[in-house]
Design an enzyme around this catalytic site. Structure first.
Site, PDB file in Angstrom:
ATOM      1  N   TYR A 101       1.055  -6.506   2.220  1.00 53.40           N
ATOM      2  CA  TYR A 101       0.100  -7.592   2.422  1.00 53.40           C
ATOM      3  C   TYR A 101       0.290  -8.672   1.368  1.00 53.40           C
ATOM      4  CZ  TYR A 101      -2.766  -5.169   5.922  1.00 53.40           C
ATOM      5  OH  TYR A 101      -3.221  -4.574   7.065  1.00 53.40           O
ATOM      6  N   TYR A 153       0.835  -1.194   0.000  1.00 55.19           N
ATOM      7  CA  TYR A 153       0.000   0.000   0.000  1.00 55.19           C
ATOM      8  C   TYR A 153       0.879   1.256   0.000  1.00 55.19           C
ATOM      9  CZ  TYR A 153      -4.249  -2.716   0.856  1.00 55.19           C
ATOM     10  OH  TYR A 153      -5.310  -3.575   0.728  1.00 55.19           O
ATOM     11  N   GLU A 211     -14.670  -9.488   9.635  1.00 56.83           N
ATOM     12  CA  GLU A 211     -13.836 -10.426  10.392  1.00 56.83           C
ATOM     13  C   GLU A 211     -14.336 -10.615  11.824  1.00 56.83           C
ATOM     14  OE1 GLU A 211      -9.706  -9.182   9.993  1.00 56.83           O
ATOM     15  OE2 GLU A 211      -9.804  -9.957   7.942  1.00 56.83           O
TER      16      GLU A 211
HETATM   17  C1  4VP Z   1      -7.525  -6.980   7.372  1.00 57.64           C
HETATM   18  C2  4VP Z   1      -7.229  -7.782   6.321  1.00 57.64           C
HETATM   19  C3  4VP Z   1      -6.788  -7.288   5.032  1.00 57.64           C
HETATM   20  C4  4VP Z   1      -6.370  -8.207   4.090  1.00 57.64           C
HETATM   21  C5  4VP Z   1      -5.903  -7.759   2.853  1.00 57.64           C
HETATM   22  C6  4VP Z   1      -5.879  -6.410   2.586  1.00 57.64           C
HETATM   23  O1  4VP Z   1      -5.382  -5.973   1.406  1.00 57.64           O
HETATM   24  C7  4VP Z   1      -6.308  -5.500   3.509  1.00 57.64           C
HETATM   25  C8  4VP Z   1      -6.779  -5.946   4.746  1.00 57.64           C
END
Ligand code: 4VP
Length: 179
Positions: free
Chosen positions: A27, A21, A72
């Site tokens: 991630y 990001y 979640e």
């Molecule tokens: C909180 C999980 C989550 C998983 C992948 C993503 O790109 C952003 C948040």
């Protein structure tokens, strides 16, 4: 980056991504099948967290553009839009206040601690939520195939994203090496 061209929903399902990001958070995420995602977090507020078999809504908005939404056990909500043909996505994470204040509680293999997540979301505060909307650049695309349990199968370690990107982590059948 990757030269794979995405056209259909099936082109997307079974794909494994690593991305960073614009705020620096890294991630790793896997479209396990048409209703399930797995992921691992390598950098950012909850680095070290990993999750398998999270139920999600996955649709194709138009050719090559995919939207994924889920909620979640922590109370965190996530909305992702992948534009993989341009090696980018946009993600928005909606964190309950308690995750912002106690991120360490969520930094684990969540599947083995669902009760703790559900207890924590009742015990601590939800509001105001922390909204994190960010673009990300995709740094790795792997064709893992659907329902591959080797993709996200251990805790993250610092060299893992580079090991995956450099072809040291998966064999030719997309099974984890050194297992
Ligand atoms: C909180 C999980 C989550 C998983 C992948 C993503 O790109 C952003 C948040």
């Amino acid at each position: 980056m990757s030269t794979k061209q995405f056209k259909t929903l099936d082109d997307f399902l079974g794909t494994h991504f690593i991305y960073t990001y614009d705020n620096g958070w890294e991630y790793e995420w896997y479209a396990k099948n048409n209703h399930t995602v797995d992921y691992r977090i390598h950098g950012g507020m909850v680095a070290g967290r990993w999750v398998t078999d999270q139920e999600a809504n996955i649709v194709m908005l138009t050719e090559g553009i995919y939207k994924i939404d889920w909620t979640e056990p922590t109370g965190t909500d996530v909305a992702l839009v992948f534009v993989p043909n341009e090696n980018k996505l946009h993600g928005t994470i909606f964190f309950p206040k308690w995750v912002e204040e106690h991120p360490e509680i969520t930094v684990t293999y969540q599947n083995e601690h669902i009760d703790l997540m559900e207890e924590s979301r009742e015990k601590y505060e939800t509001y105001p939520k922390l909204v994190v909307p960010e673009f990300a650049k995709i740094t790795y695309v792997g064709e893992a195939g659907q329902d591959n349990e080797d993709v996200i199968s251990e805790a993250p370690y610092p060299e893992m994203p580079d090991d995956i990107r450099n072809g040291r982590y998966f064999d030719e059948h997309y099974h984890r090496r050194n297992k």
